[in-house]
Structure formats: structure tokens, C-alpha cells
Design a protein around this motif. Structure first.
Motif, PDB file in Angstrom:
ATOM      1  N   LEU A 257      -0.718  31.451  -2.936  1.00  0.00           N
ATOM      2  CA  LEU A 257      -1.027  31.614  -1.520  1.00  0.00           C
ATOM      3  C   LEU A 257      -2.486  31.261  -1.237  1.00  0.00           C
ATOM      4  CD1 LEU A 257      -0.214  32.560   1.326  1.00  0.00           C
ATOM      5  CD2 LEU A 257      -0.926  34.867   0.640  1.00  0.00           C
TER       6      LEU A 257
ATOM      7  N   GLY B 125       1.398  26.900  12.876  1.00  0.00           N
ATOM      8  CA  GLY B 125       0.637  26.924  11.630  1.00  0.00           C
ATOM      9  C   GLY B 125       0.224  25.567  11.115  1.00  0.00           C
TER      10      GLY B 125
ATOM     11  N   ARG C 117      -1.124  29.934   4.748  1.00  0.00           N
ATOM     12  CA  ARG C 117      -0.980  30.634   6.026  1.00  0.00           C
ATOM     13  C   ARG C 117      -1.218  29.663   7.181  1.00  0.00           C
ATOM     14  NH1 ARG C 117      -4.943  35.505   5.971  1.00  0.00           N
ATOM     15  NH2 ARG C 117      -3.670  36.202   7.736  1.00  0.00           N
ATOM     16  N   GLN C 118      -2.043  28.641   6.930  1.00  0.00           N
ATOM     17  CA  GLN C 118      -2.302  27.575   7.891  1.00  0.00           C
ATOM     18  C   GLN C 118      -2.415  26.263   7.123  1.00  0.00           C
ATOM     19  OE1 GLN C 118      -2.966  28.031  11.566  1.00  0.00           O
ATOM     20  NE2 GLN C 118      -1.824  29.850  10.934  1.00  0.00           N
TER      21      GLN C 118
ATOM     22  N   GLN D 278       1.723  28.022  -1.243  1.00  0.00           N
ATOM     23  CA  GLN D 278       2.007  28.589   0.072  1.00  0.00           C
ATOM     24  C   GLN D 278       0.709  28.707   0.866  1.00  0.00           C
ATOM     25  OE1 GLN D 278       5.247  29.616   1.216  1.00  0.00           O
ATOM     26  NE2 GLN D 278       4.124  29.545   3.163  1.00  0.00           N
TER      27      GLN D 278
ATOM     28  N   ASP E  24      -5.197  30.805   2.319  1.00  0.00           N
ATOM     29  CA  ASP E  24      -5.317  30.969   3.770  1.00  0.00           C
ATOM     30  C   ASP E  24      -5.106  29.639   4.483  1.00  0.00           C
ATOM     31  OD1 ASP E  24      -5.879  33.711   3.701  1.00  0.00           O
ATOM     32  OD2 ASP E  24      -8.025  33.350   3.414  1.00  0.00           O
TER      33      ASP E  24
ATOM     34  N   LEU F  72      -5.520  32.983  12.584  1.00  0.00           N
ATOM     35  CA  LEU F  72      -5.625  34.098  11.642  1.00  0.00           C
ATOM     36  C   LEU F  72      -6.503  35.159  12.304  1.00  0.00           C
ATOM     37  CD1 LEU F  72      -6.178  32.007   8.390  1.00  0.00           C
ATOM     38  CD2 LEU F  72      -4.048  33.036   9.210  1.00  0.00           C
TER      39      LEU F  72
END
Length: 471
Positions: free
Chosen positions: A5, A297, A109-110, A107, A7, A328
Motif C-alpha cells: 500500500l 482516485g 490510495r491515489q 495498492q 498513499d 486524502l
């Protein structure tokens, strides 16, 4: 499949990607920038800091300004994954990557797509012969290896990059036999209403200087309306027509270019909405003022959002970073995402976009160089001619996706990057409709070639197994 993951994941390390990644990292986001090249810089700043060219004047001051951009990125704390291919991106913001033969999923988040531009296809008779190259290919050799084609070259086509490359070849000691200018006659006079904005933009002085430099040393043949590369096993001669006169010249190297278009493959594969641009004659993503796309995203920055050049790309990268920060919520009020920063970047973008309409219009390639004759190959991977495309339309084929079943167009290693626009416009012409109505290839992962063994060796968790095993 296991995922790591982040950001923010930025795809592309050119001006837009460098600016976006640096801003996100400075704001404290876990930021990863991915690029296929061995180091940051993209096509514009390719091999910056590693160029073997002894004279800094060969590539010009705009190229060397990339050193400051790369240094800013390296000092920001962002992570970099060079020599890495992104072959998949979906609506969940999971990306498939390939590095040193190993595939893995990460992965985000953005996601900020800064995939840059591709050269517009230039399908002429003989364009697949050895000895025929694109301007981008020659510039890549020059920047990364300090190499040029052996012997004189002929440059053919239109657009700012062709003039820049001509100047760089001359500065590096190369020889240019002539330049065949395919810019439509009278284009400047038809677009005079856009000229004042161009004269007031930074592009005007740069363009005028390049043209003067090249014209003083290279014969320019204007108004070229037909062009053909001829030879048996390799390029032997170039034939063209200008002002009603047909000429042919022996040459070993022909360099083609008729502009650049957004590299849309990854964005389209992720489901980002695109529309046809009647001015730049290409598909471009539908975005808001910050570069946010129709997929939550995912933002698009740089020339992938529409061709505007390196300085505009940098501003777009900053705006896309602000969008990521504001999405975020825990970082929405960071100084890097302030209204003042957004206003400053928009002003920079507007300044460098000023006059772009003039360039886009006067350098629109002639339809004859975008939609070729029947016997000219349009899909190099599957060796499909324009005539076969038209035959399929007569059989009832309405678009490029249906045509895949007829001819396999767009299903080769390049995944349509070299033929997509040509096929769309050829179908549109044959049907008598707009390219926007015809549409583009439906793109699915992998959007870049990846070994099947790499997919087979990817780690698999219980959830992935349950997703595909019944019973």
C-alpha cells in the motif's frame, strides 16, 4: 495476490510525474514514482545527469533544466521504481508492475497518471523499411547514447519536435540532406486569429530561434503532399511531391514526425472516460481543473491530459498532486495543497498554454498522412493494410473493437499504440462519421507485454484463490 500500500503512486517520471511526486512527498505522503526508464526524466529529460554528450549546447537549455527538476524530486523523500513497467490499473487503484522479470501488485490510495505522449502514427508507403525512424526514436538515441544515424538524413513531416531535432542533429555534428515540410499550405493564414496569443507566449521566441538555426543550414522543401519510402530490404530512396513536382532522392535514413498525442492506454484500461479532440485530432481524458478523472482516485497530468509541452506538464503535475492531497482528508489542509498554490499553478499553466491553439491548428497533419492509401500498412504488429480495414467496414464492421475479430488490429505487442488513431480515422472516413463516434480500442490488461511466466509466479493468497475456484 499480495499488495503493497502507498498513499500515492505516480506513473511516469517526466516533468509532470516529477512535479507531482515531489509535492506529494513533501506533504508527508508515502509516494512512489514508477517509470520504465533507467532513471527519472521521462522522454523530455531522458538520461539527464547521465548524458554522454560532451557539449551541453547540443540538447539546449530546456533539456538541462531537468537537472533541477530531478534534484527537487530526489530531495523530496519520494521513492522511485525505475526500469519498471506498469501493465495493469483498475478502479480499485491496484496496479500490476513488472521489474526484472518479476510481476507484483501494489495498492494505492491515489494514482496520478503522468504517462506523457506518443508520436502520432505516420503511415506512408515503406514506413516499415529498415532505415526509416521516428523523430522520437532518433532523439532517444541522441540523449541516451550520444548516437546519430550514420550519414546524412532526410527529415519529413511537421511539428515543433521536428525543428528541435533538426537543430540538435546539426549541433551534434550530423548531416541533414533536406527537410520535407508537410505542413498544409496556407495554414498560417487560415489561423491568424490565434496568432496574437502565440506571439505573446514563451513558445514564439523559442520556435522562431529554432527555425532560423535550421533554415540557415538545411534546404526546406515546403508543401509536400505525398511521401513514400522506397527500397527492397531497406530504405534506398525517398520520393515526394511538392508544388505539383515529383522528386526522388537516394538516402539511407528517413526520419518521420507529424506531432505527438496523449498516451492514453493505461488510463483507458482503467476505465477513465475519454473524448475526441477535434483540434489535436486525438482522444484525451475528461478531467476537472485539477486533473481528476471520471474514476475516483485517478488523476491525469502532463501531456497524457492533452499536449501542451514540458512546462505546462509540470504545472499539471502540481495540480494533480493538490487533488491527491485534498482527496486524502488528513492532508487536505497542508500548505502544499493551499488555494494560493493552486492559483499560482493555474496561472503558470495558462501562461504556457497561451498560443498553443495556433500550434495545434497550423501543424494539424493532412488527412492523407493520417489516413493512408489501401496498400499501406496501418497495423505493423499484425501486418494489416488500410485497404483491409476499409474492406472490413464494407462487410459491416463499425469500430476498432469489432475489427479485432476480423483482422486482429491492435492485438499485437504495441496494443494499438502505433495504429490506434490511424484505424479509428480510417474507419471514420469509410463510414462518413466522426472519429469520436467510431471510438478507440477497448484496452484491457496487460497494456504492455509481460511474460506469462511472470504472471504464473505471482504470489497468490487465499482470497485470490476463492475468487476463481468454484465448489
Amino acid at each position: 495476490m499480495s499488495s503493497t500500500l502507498h498513499d500515492v503512486v505516480v506513473v511516469g517520471a517526466g516533468p509532470a510525474g516529477l512535479a507531482a511526486a515531489a509535492r506529494c512527498a513533501r506533504a508527508g505522503l508515502n509516494t512512489l514514482m514508477i517509470d520504465e526508464n533507467a532513471g527519472p526524466g521521462g522522454q523530455v529529460y531522458r538520461a539527464i545527469g547521465r548524458s554522454p554528450l560532451e557539449s551541453p549546447g547540443v540538447l539546449g537549455t530546456d533539456y538541462w533544466s531537468g537537472e533541477a527538476r530531478v534534484a527537487e524530486f530526489e530531495q523530496s523523500g519520494a521513492k522511485s521504481a525505475s526500469a519498471t513497467t506498469v501493465w495493469s490499473l483498475d478502479r480499485t487503484l491496484e496496479l500490476g508492475t513488472l521489474h526484472q522479470g518479476q510481476a507484483r501488485m501494489i495498492q494505492a490510495r491515489q494514482v496520478i497518471l503522468a504517462t506523457g505522449a506518443l508520436e502520432r502514427p505516420f503511415p506512408i508507403p515503406g514506413w516499415t523499411l529498415p532505415g526509416v525512424m521516428t523523430a522520437g526514436g532518433v532523439q532517444t538515441l541522441l540523449k541516451s547514447s550520444g548516437a546519430l544515424p550514420d550519414g546524412p538524413v532526410i527529415l519529413a513531416g511537421c511539428g515543433p519536435l521536428l525543428w528541435l531535432l533538426a537543430a540538435q542533429i546539426l549541433r551534434a555534428g550530423g548531416a541533414i540532406e533536406c527537410m520535407l515540410d508537410t505542413t498544409p499550405r496556407g495554414a498560417i493564414w487560415r489561423e491568424l486569429r490565434h496568432l496574437p496569443a502565440f506571439i505573446g507566449s514563451p513558445l514564439f521566441a523559442k520556435g522562431l530561434s529554432l527555425m532560423r538555426e535550421v533554415r540557415s543550414r538545411v534546404p526546406i522543401i515546403k508543401g509536400v503532399t505525398t511521401l513514400e519510402a522506397r527500397g527492397t530490404d531497406r530504405l534506398e530512396t525517398v520520393r515526394w511531391q511538392a508544388s505539383g513536382e515529383t522528386m526522388e532522392r537516394r538516402i539511407e535514413h528517413l526520419i518521420l514526425h507529424q506531432g505527438v498525442v496523449p498516451n492514453v492506454n493505461l488510463a483507458m484500461a482503467a476505465g477513465v472516460e475519454h473524448q475526441w479532440d477535434d483540434t489535436q485530432l486525438c482522444f484525451r481524458p475528461v478531467l476537472d481543473a485539477f486533473g481528476r478523472s471520471s474514476v475516483p482516485g485517478i488523476s491525469v497530468a502532463g501531456d497524457g491530459a492533452g499536449i501542451a509541452g514540458a512546462w505546462a506538464a509540470e504545472a499539471r503535475g502540481g495540480l494533480a498532486a493538490i487533488a491527491a492531497l485534498r482527496n486524502l482528508t488528513e492532508h487536505a489542509h497542508h500548505p502544499e495543497a493551499s488555494d494560493a498554490e493552486a492559483t499560482r499553478l493555474r496561472a503558470t499553466l495558462a501562461r504556457h498554454q497561451a498560443g498553443r491553439s495556433f500550434i495545434d491548428r497550423i501543424y494539424q497533419p493532412n488527412l492523407a498522412f493520417r489516413v493512408p492509401s489501401d496498400d499501406t500498412l496501418v497495423c505493423r504488429c499484425e501486418e494489416v493494410s488500410a485497404g483491409q480495414v476499409r474492406d472490413s467496414v464494407r462487410l459491416g464492421c463499425e469500430g476498432p473493437n469489432q475489427m479485432k475479430a476480423f483482422l486482429r488490429c491492435g492485438m499485437g505487442p504495441c496494443q494499438g499504440r502505433l495504429c490506434g488513431l490511424t484505424v479509428t480515422e480510417t474507419i471514420a472516413q469509410a463510414r462518413g462519421v466522426s472519429p469520436g463516434e467510431v471510438g478507440y480500442y477497448r484496452l484491457r490488461p496487460p497494456v504492455k507485454p509481460i511474460p506469462l511466466s511472470a504472471l504464473a509466479e505471482m504470489p497468490v493468497d487465499d482470497e485470490a484463490v476463492r475468487a476463481v475456484v468454484r465448489g
